[in-house]
Design an enzyme around this catalytic site. Structure first.
Site, short mmCIF file in Angstrom:
data_model
loop_
_atom_site.label_atom_id
_atom_site.label_comp_id
_atom_site.label_asym_id
_atom_site.label_seq_id
_atom_site.Cartn_x
_atom_site.Cartn_y
_atom_site.Cartn_z
N GLN A 83 5.91 11.69 -11.70
CA GLN A 83 6.16 10.71 -12.74
C GLN A 83 6.66 9.27 -11.73
O GLN A 83 6.23 8.17 -12.08
CB GLN A 83 7.30 10.81 -13.98
N GLU A 104 -2.24 -26.10 -4.39
CA GLU A 104 -2.06 -24.74 -3.36
C GLU A 104 -1.34 -23.76 -4.23
O GLU A 104 -1.70 -22.64 -4.25
CB GLU A 104 -1.39 -25.33 -2.19
N ARG A 133 -3.43 13.26 -1.91
CA ARG A 133 -2.24 13.78 -1.35
C ARG A 133 -1.52 14.87 -2.10
O ARG A 133 -1.02 14.39 -3.30
CB ARG A 133 -1.40 12.57 -0.94
#
Ligand SMILES: Cc1cc2nc3c(=O)[nH]c(=O)nc-3n(C[C@H](O)[C@H](O)[C@H](O)COP(=O)(O)OP(=O)(O)OC[C@H]3O[C@@H](n4cnc5c(N)ncnc54)[C@H](O)[C@@H]3O)c2cc1C
Lengths: 82, 381
Positions: free
Chosen positions: B281, B244, B270
């Site tokens: 940045q 797992e 955007r």
């Protein structure tokens, strides 16, 4: 060195030391004292495999083979002779 | 060293992406809100072959090697937005099917593995108890031999898939004095007398993956349903959990890649202060960090897959993979929300769901603290 001696030395040095043990009897129950736990067994199995040149199968990791130093030694001898 | 996948492997991954995008996303916002598990989607995944990938053809599997299996899971995670569904699938694959595959008798594999591979049955792994979580082998559920049966008593909690499961892999002690070597594994069908599935546990995320407590009151389990020898349960559990830890988060590498692409797209369109936000940045560095995390996570994942494929045991590397991938996933989700601003906090933009779904990754299958303990132990500390 016999498997019993090698196993005793290894367990004392690598595993039992954390529990403040300085000596071990060959028929002492290592599981009930929690000396060997689920992480410790992984270290022990890889030591047995590399030191004695045998393969420990997952199904071998049962109390009959690991409860005491005598059990472990018997298990190693049996595997070596296979 | 060769980091390339073959054309066939990549085609398998891409087909998983296409399958997931087409079939699995549907009404995910609504299903997440309602906390609805979809058996229909589970079946669709089974029909596509997800539940049978790494198992032998003799038991309904596909004999797919583990590296290719993880590549397919990565593709599935990239395409599928229902992380709860994938969590349920992963839980079954690695901690129910894999232990049966490795430790089951031929009859157990024929009876159970085949049904789990085909999607007919669902499986759950029952280890955690109210007073034993990280210290899992301190469990209190007992199994007492009684003629041709074992009688199980105790209770398990936080069990993924329990409300929908047909088969439970249950860990109980046959002798507390033997410590972790008293732990023994049992395959318990939901119809066995004495198993009680209590009410569903509500969670923060992974809402489409149901969870509940499971109680055993003089539950009768035939001897033939013991998995492996008496006292071998801890080894069986450790083996399953190592699988797992190594493999479960492969689908989340796909999630991180999808998030990265969405963030790049959003950062380009955007605009604020008359510039795309990606030109700031502060935003572009966040995205660069996401990329570095994705690439390192992927390397660690395939390294551990290669170790499992070639050497079998990979205890420390599995812990490293689990630790690094889960922490990276959460950070990637946090970054994605920050990059999306206030919209990232809304359900419509879907990144808040990713964050809720990701948080538990540092808890299940051993918490991050436990992974670090394991790594330290392997380093001799
Ligand atoms: C989404 C989800 C799904 C799950 N599914 C299953 C399932 O299917 N089957 C199942 O059996 N269980 C399942 N679990 C349970 C999970 O395995 C446990 O939650 C986990 O092992 C931690 O145990 P605990 O919750 O009791 O926390 P605790 O063990 O009580 O830990 C609490 C805190 O103490 C810390 N801690 C504990 N011991 C140590 C230590 N030695 N050193 C440092 N820090 C320590 C932990 O890291 C944690 O921060 C699931 C959990 C979640 C969240």
């Amino acid at each position: 060195m016999s498997p019993l001696t090698e196993l005793t030395e290894y367990i004392l040095r690598e595993i039992a030391v954390e529990h403040g043990k300085e000596s071990l009897e060959s028929d002492e129950n290592l599981l009930s004292q929690g000396l060997i736990d689920s992480m410790g067994i992984l270290k022990l199995v890889s030591f047995i495999e590399s030191n004695f040149g045998i393969k420990v199968d997952n199904e071998d990791i049962v109390p009959e083979n690991f409860e005491t130093l005598n059990d472990m030694s018997r298990f190693v001898e049996k595997k070596k002779n296979k | 060293m060769n980091f390339e996948f073959t054309a066939d492997q990549l085609e398998l991954k891409n087909s998983a992406v296409r399958f997931a995008q087409k079939k699995l996303n549907g009404d995910i916002i609504a299903r997440d809100k309602a906390g609805t598990f979809s058996k229909e989607l589970w079946k669709a995944c089974a029909e596509f072959g997800i539940l049978s990938l790494p198992f032998s053809k003799s038991y309904g599997g596909s004999d797919c090697d583990i590296i290719t299996t993880l590549l397919i899971m990565e593709g599935l995670g990239y395409g599928c937005k229902d992380s709860g569904l994938l969590f349920s699938i992963n839980g079954q694959l690695w901690t129910v099917q894999m232990p049966i595959f490795h430790f089951g008798t031929p009859a157990q594999k024929t009876n159970y593995l085949s049904k789990l591979c085909s999607g007919e049955w669902i499986g759950a792994n029952c280890m955690t108890e109210p007073s034993s979580g990280s210290d899992s082998f301190a469990l209190s559920t007992t199994a007492k031999r009684d003629g041709d049966h074992y009688i199980l008593n105790g209770s398990k909690t936080l069990i993924t898939n329990a409300p929908i499961a047909d088969l439970f892999l249950v860990f109980a002690t046959i002798d507390k004095s033997k410590g972790f070597m008293g732990v023994t594994a049992f395959l318990v069908e939901k119809t066995f007398p004495g198993i009680i599935i209590s009410k569903e546990i509500e969670k923060m995320g992974l809402k489409t993956s149901p969870m509940s407590e499971v109680i055993f009151e003089d539950c009768q389990v035939p001897l033939a349903n013991r998995l492996g020898p008496e006292g071998n349960g801890a080894t069986i559990f450790n083996e399953g959990i190592e699988w797992e830890r190594s493999c479960m988060l492969a689908s989340d590498v796909g999630v991180m890649e999808r998030q990265l692409e969405e963030c790049i797209k959003y950062a380009k369109i955007r605009e604020q202060f008359k510039k795309p936000i990606g030109k700031f940045q502060a935003i572009s560095h966040k995205i660069a960090d996401m990329k570095v995390r994705l690439e390192t996570a992927r390397l660690i994942l395939y390294k551990v897959a290669w170790l499992k494929q070639t050497q079998g045991r990979a205890g420390m590397e599995a812990a490293i993979a689990k630790l690094y991938l889960s922490e990276s996933l959460i950070q990637s989700c946090l970054d994605a929300i920050q990059i999306h601003g206030g919209y990232g906090y809304t359900a419509e933009y879907e990144v808040e769901r990713d964050l809720r779904d990701s948080i538990s990754s540092t808890l299940y299958s051993g918490t991050s603290e436990i992974q670090k303990n394991i790594i330290a132990k392997y380093l001799g500390l």
